[in-house]
Design a protein around this motif. Structure first.
Motif, PDB file in Angstrom:
ATOM      1  N   ASN A 197      99.293  89.132  28.557  1.00 38.05           N
ATOM      2  CA  ASN A 197      98.859  90.382  29.186  1.00 38.05           C
ATOM      3  C   ASN A 197      97.853  91.114  28.297  1.00 38.05           C
ATOM      4  O   ASN A 197      96.850  91.650  28.776  1.00 38.05           O
ATOM      5  CB  ASN A 197     100.072  91.278  29.447  1.00 38.05           C
ATOM      6  CG  ASN A 197      99.779  92.378  30.443  1.00 38.05           C
ATOM      7  OD1 ASN A 197      99.479  92.122  31.605  1.00 38.05           O
ATOM      8  ND2 ASN A 197      99.853  93.622  29.985  1.00 38.05           N
TER       9      ASN A 197
ATOM     10  N   GLN B  48     102.566  85.060  40.548  1.00 32.09           N
ATOM     11  CA  GLN B  48     102.607  86.327  39.819  1.00 32.09           C
ATOM     12  C   GLN B  48     103.922  87.055  40.084  1.00 32.09           C
ATOM     13  O   GLN B  48     104.519  87.641  39.175  1.00 32.09           O
ATOM     14  CB  GLN B  48     101.421  87.205  40.236  1.00 32.09           C
ATOM     15  CG  GLN B  48     101.317  88.531  39.501  1.00 32.09           C
ATOM     16  CD  GLN B  48     100.844  88.393  38.067  1.00 32.09           C
ATOM     17  OE1 GLN B  48     100.413  87.317  37.649  1.00 32.09           O
ATOM     18  NE2 GLN B  48     100.910  89.458  37.296  1.00 32.09           N
TER      19      GLN B  48
ATOM     20  N   THR C 231      96.669  81.155  36.589  1.00 31.30           N
ATOM     21  CA  THR C 231      97.788  80.220  36.710  1.00 31.30           C
ATOM     22  C   THR C 231      98.106  79.545  35.379  1.00 31.30           C
ATOM     23  O   THR C 231      99.278  79.394  35.013  1.00 31.30           O
ATOM     24  CB  THR C 231      97.471  79.155  37.776  1.00 31.30           C
ATOM     25  OG1 THR C 231      97.088  79.814  38.986  1.00 31.30           O
ATOM     26  CG2 THR C 231      98.680  78.286  38.060  1.00 31.30           C
TER      27      THR C 231
ATOM     28  N   ARG D 166      98.883  81.876  44.284  1.00 32.16           N
ATOM     29  CA  ARG D 166      98.733  82.631  43.035  1.00 32.16           C
ATOM     30  C   ARG D 166      99.560  83.915  43.073  1.00 32.16           C
ATOM     31  O   ARG D 166     100.195  84.293  42.071  1.00 32.16           O
ATOM     32  CB  ARG D 166      97.258  82.980  42.816  1.00 32.16           C
ATOM     33  CG  ARG D 166      96.385  81.797  42.445  1.00 32.16           C
ATOM     34  CD  ARG D 166      94.921  82.194  42.422  1.00 32.16           C
ATOM     35  NE  ARG D 166      94.064  81.113  41.968  1.00 32.16           N
ATOM     36  CZ  ARG D 166      92.739  81.167  41.976  1.00 32.16           C
ATOM     37  NH1 ARG D 166      92.117  82.238  42.437  1.00 32.16           N
ATOM     38  NH2 ARG D 166      92.024  80.139  41.532  1.00 32.16           N
TER      39      ARG D 166
ATOM     40  N   ALA E 195      97.134  90.714  36.621  1.00 35.96           N
ATOM     41  CA  ALA E 195      97.308  89.456  37.342  1.00 35.96           C
ATOM     42  C   ALA E 195      96.906  88.319  36.410  1.00 35.96           C
ATOM     43  O   ALA E 195      95.773  88.244  35.951  1.00 35.96           O
ATOM     44  CB  ALA E 195      96.462  89.453  38.601  1.00 35.96           C
TER      45      ALA E 195
ATOM     46  N   ASP F 180     104.055  77.091  40.025  1.00 37.86           N
ATOM     47  CA  ASP F 180     102.693  77.220  39.519  1.00 37.86           C
ATOM     48  C   ASP F 180     102.068  75.883  39.154  1.00 37.86           C
ATOM     49  O   ASP F 180     100.844  75.765  39.091  1.00 37.86           O
ATOM     50  CB  ASP F 180     102.650  78.199  38.341  1.00 37.86           C
ATOM     51  CG  ASP F 180     102.334  79.616  38.805  1.00 37.86           C
ATOM     52  OD1 ASP F 180     101.724  79.764  39.886  1.00 37.86           O
ATOM     53  OD2 ASP F 180     102.676  80.571  38.091  1.00 37.86           O
TER      54      ASP F 180
ATOM     55  N   ALA G  58     105.137  94.573  41.529  1.00 31.95           N
ATOM     56  CA  ALA G  58     103.768  94.763  41.028  1.00 31.95           C
ATOM     57  C   ALA G  58     103.429  96.230  40.826  1.00 31.95           C
ATOM     58  O   ALA G  58     102.588  96.577  39.999  1.00 31.95           O
ATOM     59  CB  ALA G  58     102.775  94.126  41.990  1.00 31.95           C
TER      60      ALA G  58
ATOM     61  N   ARG H 296      99.995  82.002  33.222  1.00 32.92           N
ATOM     62  CA  ARG H 296     101.378  82.149  33.667  1.00 32.92           C
ATOM     63  C   ARG H 296     102.224  80.972  33.206  1.00 32.92           C
ATOM     64  O   ARG H 296     103.331  81.138  32.686  1.00 32.92           O
ATOM     65  CB  ARG H 296     101.447  82.256  35.196  1.00 32.92           C
ATOM     66  CG  ARG H 296     101.193  83.631  35.751  1.00 32.92           C
ATOM     67  CD  ARG H 296     101.701  83.767  37.189  1.00 32.92           C
ATOM     68  NE  ARG H 296     101.194  82.725  38.068  1.00 32.92           N
ATOM     69  CZ  ARG H 296     100.048  82.799  38.725  1.00 32.92           C
ATOM     70  NH1 ARG H 296      99.285  83.864  38.583  1.00 32.92           N
ATOM     71  NH2 ARG H 296      99.662  81.818  39.522  1.00 32.92           N
TER      72      ARG H 296
END
Length: 263
Positions: free
Chosen positions: A228, A192, A16, A188, A13, A49, A6, A19
């Motif tokens: 992103n 990530q 869910t 979560r 972030a 997830d 990270a 992702r």
């Protein structure tokens, strides 16, 4: 500084749903490119997830029952212990001579442990206050602070807070470790991390800036980069980040993210 993924990658972030939507596409691209390991990792991340999504749904649909009387009483004790720690450090600071290095060190420690004061922590909902207590306890055990705590005469206050943390956690979670928002947050965070691991795997396969590597890398990273960038736009416009349907990518109402306020 620990080389956590990270801290090495400049990604927001993801929710869910975002992702999952990105990972489904990454897995498809990985299969097409015959990257068996990346496809398997994406499948593992998707499985995790999917379970996170179920946890979020369970959290959102839970009955907002009040906590047990034990949790409320222990919360009062925790508030008092945090305040006593702060007051003990303040007393030493006020009693110190001008320029005393001990007072300076104490001020710096309090700025780290209680950056917004004790009240900012004691007014938090139970789950969030527990997380702050755990953060404080982990920091006071560090080499920079452990001797300082002893020199300031705060060992007793820390021991009391450590004892209460155990009771507080047990009272909040209830019998059998009932679902808490902390568990949702942990799920979560792991999701990530799995996403960032996929990014690392892709970069490892195509690390150079040659045209061939950039093309192949871009094809695998695009689903993640698109999400992103979408999050970046939300933040730039100061709007709440909306989640998406994991299969269609369409916007849907995000799940609640906050623990109910402490009464």
């Amino acid at each position: 500084m620990e080389p956590l993924l990270a801290s090495l990658f400049n990604f927001y972030a993801f929710s869910t749903g975002r992702r999952l939507f990105a990972l489904f596409q990454v897995r498809k691209a990985a299969v097409a490119a015959s990257h068996v390991d990346l496809a398997a990792h994406a499948a593992h991340a998707i499985m995790h997830d999917t379970e996170t999504r179920a946890l979020e749904a369970k959290w959102a649909g839970r009955k907002l029952t009040t906590y047990s009387p034990e949790a409320r009483q222990i919360d009062i004790y925790v508030d008092a212990a945090i305040t006593a720690f702060r007051d003990g450090a303040d007393a030493q600071i006020r009693a110190s001579a001008p320029g005393d290095p001990l007072a300076d060190a104490a001020q710096k420690m309090i700025a780290v442990l209680l950056p917004k004061g004790a009240g900012a922590i004691t007014s938090l909902p139970f789950v969030e206050e527990l997380a702050e207590v755990q953060r404080i306890l982990s920091r006071v055990d560090e080499p920079d602070y452990k001797p300082l705590v002893a020199e300031l005469g705060l060992t007793r206050q820390v021991a009391r807070l450590r004892d209460l943390e155990e009771q507080y956690r047990a009272a909040i979670e209830g019998p059998g470790g009932a679902l808490t928002f902390a568990k949702v947050k942990d799920a979560r965070a792991k999701g990530q991390s799995l996403l960032l691991q996929a990014v690392a795997m892709i970069l490892g396969k195509y690390p150079s800036d040659s045209e061939a590597d950039r093309t192949a890398r871009g094809a695998l990273l695009e689903p993640i980069l698109v999400q992103n960038e979408a999050i970046r736009r939300y933040l730039r416009e100061r709007k709440p980040i909306e989640d998406v349907n994991p299969e269609t990518g369409e916007i849907e109402q995000d799940l609640p993210t906050q623990e109910p306020a402490k009464p």
